[in-house]
Design an enzyme around this catalytic site. Structure first.
Site, PDB file in Angstrom:
ATOM      1  N   GLY A  12      44.253  23.778  60.194  1.00 19.89           N
ATOM      2  CA  GLY A  12      44.137  25.222  60.424  1.00 19.89           C
ATOM      3  C   GLY A  12      43.478  25.526  61.751  1.00 19.89           C
ATOM      4  O   GLY A  12      43.699  24.809  62.738  1.00 19.89           O
ATOM      5  N   ILE A  14      40.326  25.245  62.847  1.00 19.11           N
ATOM      6  CA  ILE A  14      39.515  24.167  63.431  1.00 19.11           C
ATOM      7  C   ILE A  14      40.377  22.920  63.646  1.00 19.11           C
ATOM      8  O   ILE A  14      40.321  22.283  64.697  1.00 19.11           O
ATOM      9  CB  ILE A  14      38.298  23.835  62.537  1.00 19.11           C
ATOM     10  CG1 ILE A  14      37.376  25.056  62.406  1.00 19.11           C
ATOM     11  CG2 ILE A  14      37.512  22.659  63.118  1.00 19.11           C
ATOM     12  CD1 ILE A  14      36.183  24.843  61.518  1.00 19.11           C
ATOM     13  N   ASP A  34      48.112  18.718  56.200  1.00 16.97           N
ATOM     14  CA  ASP A  34      47.778  19.993  55.545  1.00 16.97           C
ATOM     15  C   ASP A  34      48.712  20.167  54.349  1.00 16.97           C
ATOM     16  O   ASP A  34      49.726  19.471  54.248  1.00 16.97           O
ATOM     17  CB  ASP A  34      47.946  21.151  56.552  1.00 16.97           C
ATOM     18  CG  ASP A  34      47.116  22.368  56.192  1.00 16.97           C
ATOM     19  OD1 ASP A  34      46.153  22.688  56.921  1.00 16.97           O
ATOM     20  OD2 ASP A  34      47.414  22.993  55.147  1.00 16.97           O
ATOM     21  N   ARG A  89      28.715  31.359  52.587  1.00 20.64           N
ATOM     22  CA  ARG A  89      29.225  29.981  52.612  1.00 20.64           C
ATOM     23  C   ARG A  89      29.258  29.452  51.168  1.00 20.64           C
ATOM     24  O   ARG A  89      30.124  28.699  50.792  1.00 20.64           O
ATOM     25  CB  ARG A  89      28.313  29.092  53.454  1.00 20.64           C
ATOM     26  CG  ARG A  89      28.309  29.405  54.957  1.00 20.64           C
ATOM     27  CD  ARG A  89      27.393  28.442  55.696  1.00 20.64           C
ATOM     28  NE  ARG A  89      27.386  28.667  57.148  1.00 20.64           N
ATOM     29  CZ  ARG A  89      26.472  29.397  57.781  1.00 20.64           C
ATOM     30  NH1 ARG A  89      25.520  30.012  57.084  1.00 20.64           N
ATOM     31  NH2 ARG A  89      26.492  29.549  59.100  1.00 20.64           N
ATOM     32  N   ARG A 152      24.575  26.586  69.308  1.00 20.69           N
ATOM     33  CA  ARG A 152      24.342  28.038  69.329  1.00 20.69           C
ATOM     34  C   ARG A 152      22.922  28.316  69.815  1.00 20.69           C
ATOM     35  O   ARG A 152      22.680  29.159  70.677  1.00 20.69           O
ATOM     36  CB  ARG A 152      24.568  28.639  67.929  1.00 20.69           C
ATOM     37  CG  ARG A 152      26.028  28.691  67.528  1.00 20.69           C
ATOM     38  CD  ARG A 152      26.237  29.032  66.075  1.00 20.69           C
ATOM     39  NE  ARG A 152      27.655  29.323  65.812  1.00 20.69           N
ATOM     40  CZ  ARG A 152      28.221  29.258  64.599  1.00 20.69           C
ATOM     41  NH1 ARG A 152      27.485  28.945  63.539  1.00 20.69           N
ATOM     42  NH2 ARG A 152      29.510  29.515  64.437  1.00 20.69           N
ATOM     43  N   HIS A 176      23.067  23.670  56.368  1.00 21.55           N
ATOM     44  CA  HIS A 176      23.856  24.575  57.216  1.00 21.55           C
ATOM     45  C   HIS A 176      23.975  25.898  56.469  1.00 21.55           C
ATOM     46  O   HIS A 176      25.009  26.263  55.968  1.00 21.55           O
ATOM     47  CB  HIS A 176      25.247  23.985  57.463  1.00 21.55           C
ATOM     48  CG  HIS A 176      26.096  24.856  58.323  1.00 21.55           C
ATOM     49  ND1 HIS A 176      25.671  25.347  59.538  1.00 21.55           N
ATOM     50  CD2 HIS A 176      27.351  25.335  58.145  1.00 21.55           C
ATOM     51  CE1 HIS A 176      26.627  26.089  60.071  1.00 21.55           C
ATOM     52  NE2 HIS A 176      27.658  26.100  59.251  1.00 21.55           N
TER      53      HIS A 176
END
Ligand code: TXD
Length: 314
Positions: A12, A14, A34, A89, A152, A176
Site C-alpha cells: 500500500g 508505505i 498484497d 492506533r 520527527r 509507539h
C-alpha cells in the site's frame, strides 16, 4: 555476489514507497505481496519501469501468492488497515493481529532466515504477535517506530534551532503511542544536550515541552491533514534505514521496538529501545541509566504496551 531479496508484505502507501526507496538505494531485488488482486504486480512494473531513468538495476515482482516471498533476506510488513481520522492506533488491534498471524505463518514457511521489520500498527503489539507466530529468533524480528518518532523529534528540533537536521540527534524510548518517551536529556545538537541549549538561551523549557508533545502527536497530525490514510514517506524512509543497516552490517545505533529479556526491568515484551542493528539483526540492546521521571514515563509506556498485548485475541 547475487543480489539480496527484500519481500514487502503489504504493497500500500508505505509498501510502495518502501519499494521505490529500496530501488533508488539499489539494496536488492523486491517482491511486493498484497491481498489486493494484481495491485502489487502493477506497482512492481511501474517501479521497475522507472529504473532506467533513476539508474538502478533490480528485479521487481508483485504477487498475491505468499510463495513469492520464498528465500527473502529481509521482510518488511505493512499489511493491515491504517488509521482513519478519530481512530486510535489501538483501534486496529485485533483486525491487524489476525493479519499478523497469517503473515507470521508465511514467513515461517517461506523465509525463516529473514530479518523481519514490522510496521503495522499498533506496532508494539503487532511485532510481538508476528515474532511469536513466525517463531523466528527475537533478534531477527524488530518493529519500526523509534526511527520515525525520533526523526520527527529531530526535524522539529532542527526547525527550532535553525540547524541542519543532520546535526540533531534524538532519543525516543517506549511504545509507539501517546505514551512514547522522547528523552530531552539525551538529545543533542552536535553533542550539546538540549538542557545545555536551554541554559545557552537557544530555546526554553516550554518550547521543548511543546516539541515533545508535537512528536507524540506526530502521527495524528498527519492523519488529520491527509483525511484518508496515515503517514507513509517518513515511515518508509525509517524502515529502509533499518533494513540497510542489516544488509550492509552498518551497526547503526537505532531506536527500534525490540524484544526485552530483562533490560529496563522488562521481559517478554517488544518496546522501543536503543539498539545496534547489524548482520545478526539486533546485535545489542543499549540499556541507559534513566532518571526517576524518565523511568516513570518509560514504565507507563511499557504498561500501555502490555495492556495492548493482553487484549490480543488470536
Ligand atoms: O511508525 C509506525 N510503525 C506507523 C505504522 C507509521 C505509519 C503507518 N503505520 C501503520 O502501517 C498503519 O497504521 C498500517 O497498519 C500500516 C500500513 O500503513 P499504509 O499506509 O501502508 O496502509 P495501506 O496503504 O492501507 O496499506 C496496507 C496494505 C493494503 O494494500 C492492503 O491491501 C494490505 O495492506 N492488506 C493485506 N496484505 C496482506 N495480507 C492481508 N491480510 C492484508 N490485509 C490488508
Amino acid at each position: 555476489m547475487a543480489r539480496k531479496k527484500l519481500a514487502l508484505i503489504g504493497a500500500g502507501q508505505i509498501g510502495g514507497t518502501l519499494a521505490h526507496l529500496i530501488g533508488l538505494k539499489e539494496l536488492g531485488d523486491v517482491t511486493l505481496f498484497d491481498v489486493a488482486e494484481s495491485m502489487p504486480a502493477g506497482k512492481a512494473l511501474d517501479l521497475v519501469e522507472s529504473s532506467p531513468v533513476s539508474g538502478f538495476n533490480a528485479a521487481f515482482t508483485g504477487t498475491n501468492d505468499y510463495a513469492g516471498i520464498e528465500g527473502a533476506d529481509v521482510v518488511i510488513v505493512t499489511a493491515g488497515i491504517p488509521r482513519k481520522p478519530g481512530m486510535s492506533r489501538d483501534d486496529l488491534l485485533n483486525t491487524n493481529a489476525g493479519v499478523m498471524k497469517a503473515v507470521g505463518e508465511s514467513i515461517k514457511r517461506y523465509c525463516p532466515d529473514a530479518f523481519v521489520i514490522c510496521i503495522t500498527n499498533p506496532l508494539d503489539a503487532m511485532v510481538w504477535v508476528l515474532q511469536q507466530v513466525a517463531g523466528l529468533p527475537a533478534q531477527k524480528v524488530v518493529g519500526m517506530a523509534g526511527v520515525l518518532d525520533s526523526a520527527r523529534f529531530r526535524y522539529f528540533l532542527a526547525e527550532e534551532f535553525k540547524v541542519s537536521v543532520e546535526d540533531v540527534t534524538a532519543f525516543v524510548l517506549g511504545g509507539h503511542g501517546d505514551s512514547m518517551v522522547p528523552l530531552v536529556r539525551y538529545s543533542t545538537v552536535a553533542g550539546i544536550p538540549l538542557p545545555d541549549l536551554v541554559k545557552m538561551g537557544w530555546t526554553t523549557k516550554e518550547k521543548l515541552d511543546s516539541i515533545v508533545q508535537r512528536t507524540r502527536d506526530g502521527g495524528a497530525e498527519i492523519v488529520s491533514l491527509l483525511k484518508t490514510g496515515s503517514a507513509f514517506y517518513a515511515p518508509a524512509a525509517s524502515a529502509v534505514q533499518m533494513a540497510e543497516s542489516y544488509l550492509k552490517d552498518q551497526r547503526r545505533v537505532l531506536p527500534c521496538a525490540a524484544q526485552l529479556t530483562g533490560q529496563y526491568g522488562v521481559s517478554g515484551l517488544y518496546v522501543g529501545v536503543p539498539t545496534v542493528i547489524g548482520a545478526a539483526g539486533v546485535e545489542k540492546i543499549i540499556e541507559i541509566e534513566l532518571a526517576s521521571d524518565e523511568k516513570a514515563a518509560f514504565d507507563k509506556s511499557v504498561a500501555a504496551v502490555k495492556s495492548l498485548c493482553d487484549a490480543v485475541k488470536l
